[in-house]
Enzyme design. Structure first.
Site, mmCIF file in Angstrom:
data_model
loop_
_atom_site.group_PDB
_atom_site.id
_atom_site.type_symbol
_atom_site.label_atom_id
_atom_site.label_comp_id
_atom_site.label_asym_id
_atom_site.label_seq_id
_atom_site.Cartn_x
_atom_site.Cartn_y
_atom_site.Cartn_z
ATOM 1 N N LYS A 9 -19.699 21.168 -94.753
ATOM 2 C CA LYS A 9 -18.988 22.217 -93.651
ATOM 3 C C LYS A 9 -17.714 22.796 -93.850
ATOM 4 O O LYS A 9 -16.988 22.034 -93.764
ATOM 5 C CB LYS A 9 -19.724 22.013 -92.255
ATOM 6 C CG LYS A 9 -19.214 22.810 -91.476
ATOM 7 C CD LYS A 9 -19.906 22.618 -89.440
ATOM 8 C CE LYS A 9 -18.635 21.289 -88.882
ATOM 9 N NZ LYS A 9 -19.815 21.116 -87.482
ATOM 10 N N SER A 25 -23.087 37.534 -101.497
ATOM 11 C CA SER A 25 -22.155 36.240 -101.554
ATOM 12 C C SER A 25 -21.025 35.898 -100.812
ATOM 13 O O SER A 25 -20.560 37.405 -99.567
ATOM 14 C CB SER A 25 -21.821 36.054 -103.538
ATOM 15 O OG SER A 25 -20.302 37.179 -103.460
ATOM 16 N N THR A 57 -26.162 33.151 -97.931
ATOM 17 C CA THR A 57 -26.003 33.680 -99.081
ATOM 18 C C THR A 57 -26.003 32.402 -100.352
ATOM 19 O O THR A 57 -26.470 31.353 -99.892
ATOM 20 C CB THR A 57 -24.853 34.830 -98.780
ATOM 21 O OG1 THR A 57 -24.595 35.429 -100.025
ATOM 22 C CG2 THR A 57 -23.518 34.135 -97.879
ATOM 23 N N TYR A 58 -24.910 33.313 -101.126
ATOM 24 C CA TYR A 58 -24.671 31.749 -101.885
ATOM 25 C C TYR A 58 -22.874 32.215 -102.232
ATOM 26 O O TYR A 58 -22.622 33.542 -101.985
ATOM 27 C CB TYR A 58 -25.293 32.192 -103.183
ATOM 28 C CG TYR A 58 -24.909 33.693 -103.479
ATOM 29 C CD1 TYR A 58 -23.820 33.915 -104.902
ATOM 30 C CD2 TYR A 58 -25.502 34.774 -103.242
ATOM 31 C CE1 TYR A 58 -23.578 34.545 -105.467
ATOM 32 C CE2 TYR A 58 -25.797 35.472 -104.450
ATOM 33 C CZ TYR A 58 -24.489 36.009 -105.087
ATOM 34 O OH TYR A 58 -24.562 37.038 -105.486
ATOM 35 N N GLY A 71 -21.667 42.663 -99.813
ATOM 36 C CA GLY A 71 -23.061 43.186 -99.958
ATOM 37 C C GLY A 71 -23.734 43.147 -97.979
ATOM 38 O O GLY A 71 -22.785 43.514 -97.816
ATOM 39 N N ALA A 72 -24.719 42.722 -98.306
ATOM 40 C CA ALA A 72 -25.752 42.345 -97.153
ATOM 41 C C ALA A 72 -24.943 42.319 -95.743
ATOM 42 O O ALA A 72 -25.090 42.601 -94.914
ATOM 43 C CB ALA A 72 -27.716 42.749 -97.052
ATOM 44 N N ALA A 73 -24.912 40.961 -96.179
ATOM 45 C CA ALA A 73 -23.997 39.926 -95.801
ATOM 46 C C ALA A 73 -22.795 41.241 -94.981
ATOM 47 O O ALA A 73 -22.791 39.731 -93.237
ATOM 48 C CB ALA A 73 -23.396 38.978 -96.101
#
Length: 124
Positions: A9, A25, A57-58, A71-73
């Site tokens: 974390k 990402s 996400t990654y 992107g979408a995040a």
């Protein structure tokens, strides 16, 4: 039977950018990737402390001090938001009893202030 536990974390990192036009990402500072033990392309869950959004996400390598949602995040954050970035792992019950996740604390500039293993005393 396997159980999903926290693996690593990054606690309360500051979002430095949001790029809706990037393909996806989260770009993470190389120092934070190293300190946390995250891997490139590893799936992470992100929790936005400012608005309560939770999404996956990654990981990709970013610039020094960077936490940028792509992107979408990017729709879930604003520059300056505080986020928690977590990865998880699947462990057997016996492995889970011995597991100690890595937690990385950062300052407002996303510099590591503390790194520790979480106590497993409650996993008896």
């Amino acid at each position: 039977m396997n159980i999903s536990l926290l693996r690593t974390k990054i606690h309360r990192a500051t979002v430095t950018g949001a790029d809706l036009n990037y393909e996806g990402s989260v770009s993470i500072c190389p120092d934070l990737i190293k300190a946390s033990g995250l891997l490139m392309n590893e799936r992470v869950d992100i929790y936005n402390c400012n608005n309560g959004a939770r999404f996956s996400t990654y990981v990709i390598k970013g610039k020094k001090g960077e936490i940028c949602l792509n992107g979408a995040a990017a729709r879930h954050v604003q520059k300056g938001d505080l986020v928690i970035i977590c990865s998880y792992c699947g462990l057997s019950m016996d492995e889970a009893k011995k597991h100690e996740p890595t937690v990385v604390f950062v300052n407002a500039k996303n510099k590591v202030t503390e790194k520790r293993k979480e106590d497993r005393k409650n996993n008896k």
